[in-house]
Scaffold this motif. Structure first.
Motif, short mmCIF file in Angstrom:
data_model
loop_
_atom_site.label_atom_id
_atom_site.label_comp_id
_atom_site.label_asym_id
_atom_site.label_seq_id
_atom_site.Cartn_x
_atom_site.Cartn_y
_atom_site.Cartn_z
N VAL A 50 39.34 44.31 49.32
CA VAL A 50 39.38 44.21 47.65
C VAL A 50 39.85 42.94 47.51
O VAL A 50 40.87 42.45 47.79
CB VAL A 50 40.58 45.29 47.06
CG1 VAL A 50 40.61 45.04 45.35
CG2 VAL A 50 39.87 46.73 47.47
N ARG A 51 39.19 42.01 46.34
CA ARG A 51 39.46 40.72 46.06
C ARG A 51 40.28 40.80 44.70
O ARG A 51 39.36 41.38 43.70
CB ARG A 51 38.60 39.75 45.98
CG ARG A 51 38.76 38.20 45.63
CD ARG A 51 37.68 37.33 45.67
NE ARG A 51 37.41 37.12 47.02
CZ ARG A 51 36.40 36.36 47.62
NH1 ARG A 51 35.53 35.74 46.70
NH2 ARG A 51 36.22 36.24 48.83
N HIS A 52 41.36 40.38 44.27
CA HIS A 52 41.84 40.70 43.17
C HIS A 52 41.63 39.22 42.05
O HIS A 52 41.17 38.30 42.78
CB HIS A 52 43.48 40.72 43.23
CG HIS A 52 43.82 41.81 44.04
ND1 HIS A 52 43.69 43.27 43.40
CD2 HIS A 52 44.03 42.37 45.32
CE1 HIS A 52 43.90 44.15 44.36
NE2 HIS A 52 44.23 43.53 45.25
N THR A 56 43.41 36.64 46.04
CA THR A 56 44.07 37.32 47.17
C THR A 56 43.30 38.69 47.44
O THR A 56 42.46 39.04 46.68
CB THR A 56 45.37 37.78 46.73
OG1 THR A 56 45.49 38.51 45.70
CG2 THR A 56 46.35 36.72 46.27
N GLU A 57 43.29 39.01 48.64
CA GLU A 57 42.50 39.90 49.22
C GLU A 57 43.58 40.80 50.08
O GLU A 57 44.44 40.30 50.83
CB GLU A 57 41.32 39.51 49.89
CG GLU A 57 40.35 38.77 49.31
CD GLU A 57 39.01 38.65 50.33
OE1 GLU A 57 37.79 38.43 49.85
OE2 GLU A 57 38.80 38.43 51.34
N TRP A 135 35.24 44.64 47.66
CA TRP A 135 35.12 44.91 46.14
C TRP A 135 35.88 44.17 45.26
O TRP A 135 36.93 43.63 45.71
CB TRP A 135 35.87 46.28 46.25
CG TRP A 135 35.07 47.38 46.93
CD1 TRP A 135 35.23 47.83 48.24
CD2 TRP A 135 34.12 48.57 46.53
NE1 TRP A 135 34.54 48.95 48.46
CE2 TRP A 135 33.88 49.22 47.54
CE3 TRP A 135 33.85 48.53 45.26
CZ2 TRP A 135 32.80 50.39 47.11
CZ3 TRP A 135 32.95 49.65 44.86
CH2 TRP A 135 32.37 50.51 46.02
N LEU A 136 35.34 43.62 44.21
CA LEU A 136 35.97 42.77 43.27
C LEU A 136 36.56 43.44 42.14
O LEU A 136 36.14 44.44 41.60
CB LEU A 136 34.90 41.98 42.57
CG LEU A 136 34.05 41.02 43.56
CD1 LEU A 136 32.89 40.11 42.76
CD2 LEU A 136 34.72 40.15 44.75
N ALA A 137 37.89 43.28 42.09
CA ALA A 137 38.58 44.06 40.92
C ALA A 137 38.73 43.27 39.70
O ALA A 137 39.13 42.01 39.49
CB ALA A 137 40.20 44.09 41.61
N TYR A 138 38.68 44.05 38.56
CA TYR A 138 39.00 43.39 37.33
C TYR A 138 39.68 44.34 36.47
O TYR A 138 39.56 45.46 36.55
CB TYR A 138 37.16 43.68 36.57
CG TYR A 138 36.11 42.48 37.27
CD1 TYR A 138 36.12 41.24 37.06
CD2 TYR A 138 35.39 43.43 38.33
CE1 TYR A 138 35.14 40.53 37.70
CE2 TYR A 138 34.70 42.66 39.10
CZ TYR A 138 34.44 41.06 38.81
OH TYR A 138 33.49 40.41 39.45
#
Length: 265
Positions: A50-52, A56-57, A135-138
């Motif tokens: 997961v990339r915030h 950061t991952e 997964w890209l976090a939004y």
């Protein structure tokens, strides 16, 4: 891979990563599935990161356990398409990203979208290609757009009607039909539940049947799209065939989302 009883293999349709993640997170948050079961079903042994927003991952496992506790009803899959933003929380980075890849997961106040694969399909050494999902976090809007409810009964009815109409349209088009064998596969699905991946504990029989049927239909359509021309012999017939398939693709996409997002029992 999804499989039918024949030798024809049907691929997992677009959006399956998000549908699987949303379904298992909902079951886990309801206390019906273990966290280990969730990870096994979602990752299949591959690495998920997961990339915030700050760059950061962390692993998907770490991100899920660190996220605020939310009720199962606050978790849902979105399977949007151009002209059909059903389920999206409103304008923003998450909605834009989900529209590009056609899928995403709403997880409370956060949205997750699988990163689009832009790597080259041909690499000097296949071992150099990363086998996993990022997964890209939004962050989601503070005041999201209310979700348009679609009940299992409505989704099932719409899917059945679309399937019947599509088969009739394909028969009339003749040369603009699906690649050999796939039209028969669609016709056979009218009397079957399908062979999609099973939903986790907590989902009722109707949701399971609808999910399996809609996922299989979506997989058939994905396989058909791999052969852009099918049996069509000119651009007009290709366009006519695509127009006949489009309502079924929409109905299958909405039915899959309705099944995953349905209330747990």
């Amino acid at each position: 891979m999804l499989h039918r009883r024949s030798d024809q293999q049907i691929p997992a349709p677009p959006g399956q990563r998000s549908a699987t993640l949303a379904a298992w997170v909902r079951s886990w948050r309801a206390g019906l599935a273990s966290f280990d079961e969730l990870l096994d079903e979602v990752t299949g042994g591959e690495e998920h990161l997961v990339r915030h927003p700050d760059g950061t991952e962390e692993s998907l496992a770490a991100a899920l356990t660190a996220s605020p506790r939310v009720s199962p009803d606050a978790v849902r899959v979105v399977l949007p398409a151009a002209g059909d933003p059903r389920g999206l929380p409103g304008p923003g980075a998450f909605s834009s990203a989900a529209l590009v890849v056609g899928e995403g997961v709403v997880l409370g106040a956060t949205g997750l979208v699988p990163e689009e694969d832009t790597s080259s399909p041909v690499l000097p050494d296949p071992a150099d290609r990363w086998a996993g999902t990022r997964w890209l976090a939004y962050p989601l809007p503070e005041t999201p757009v209310p979700v348009e409810p679609l009940t299992l009964a409505e989704a099932d009815h719409d899917l059945t009607m679309a399937l019947t109409e599509t088969i009739g349209a394909l028969r009339q088009l003749d040369v603009a039909r699906l690649p050999p064998g796939l039209a028969r596969g669609l016709a056979a699905l009218r009397g079957e539940d399908g062979a999609g991946p099973a939903l986790p504990v907590g989902y009722g029989p109707r949701a399971r049947r609808l999910s399996a049927r809609a996922t299989t239909i979506a997989g058939v359509l994905a396989l058909a799209s791999a052969d852009a021309s099918g049996a069509a012999v000119n651009a007009y017939e290709t366009s006519a065939r695509d127009a006949a398939l489009r309502p079924l693709a929409t109905a299958a996409r909405r039915a899959r989302a309705a099944a995953v997002n349905s209330p747990l029992e």
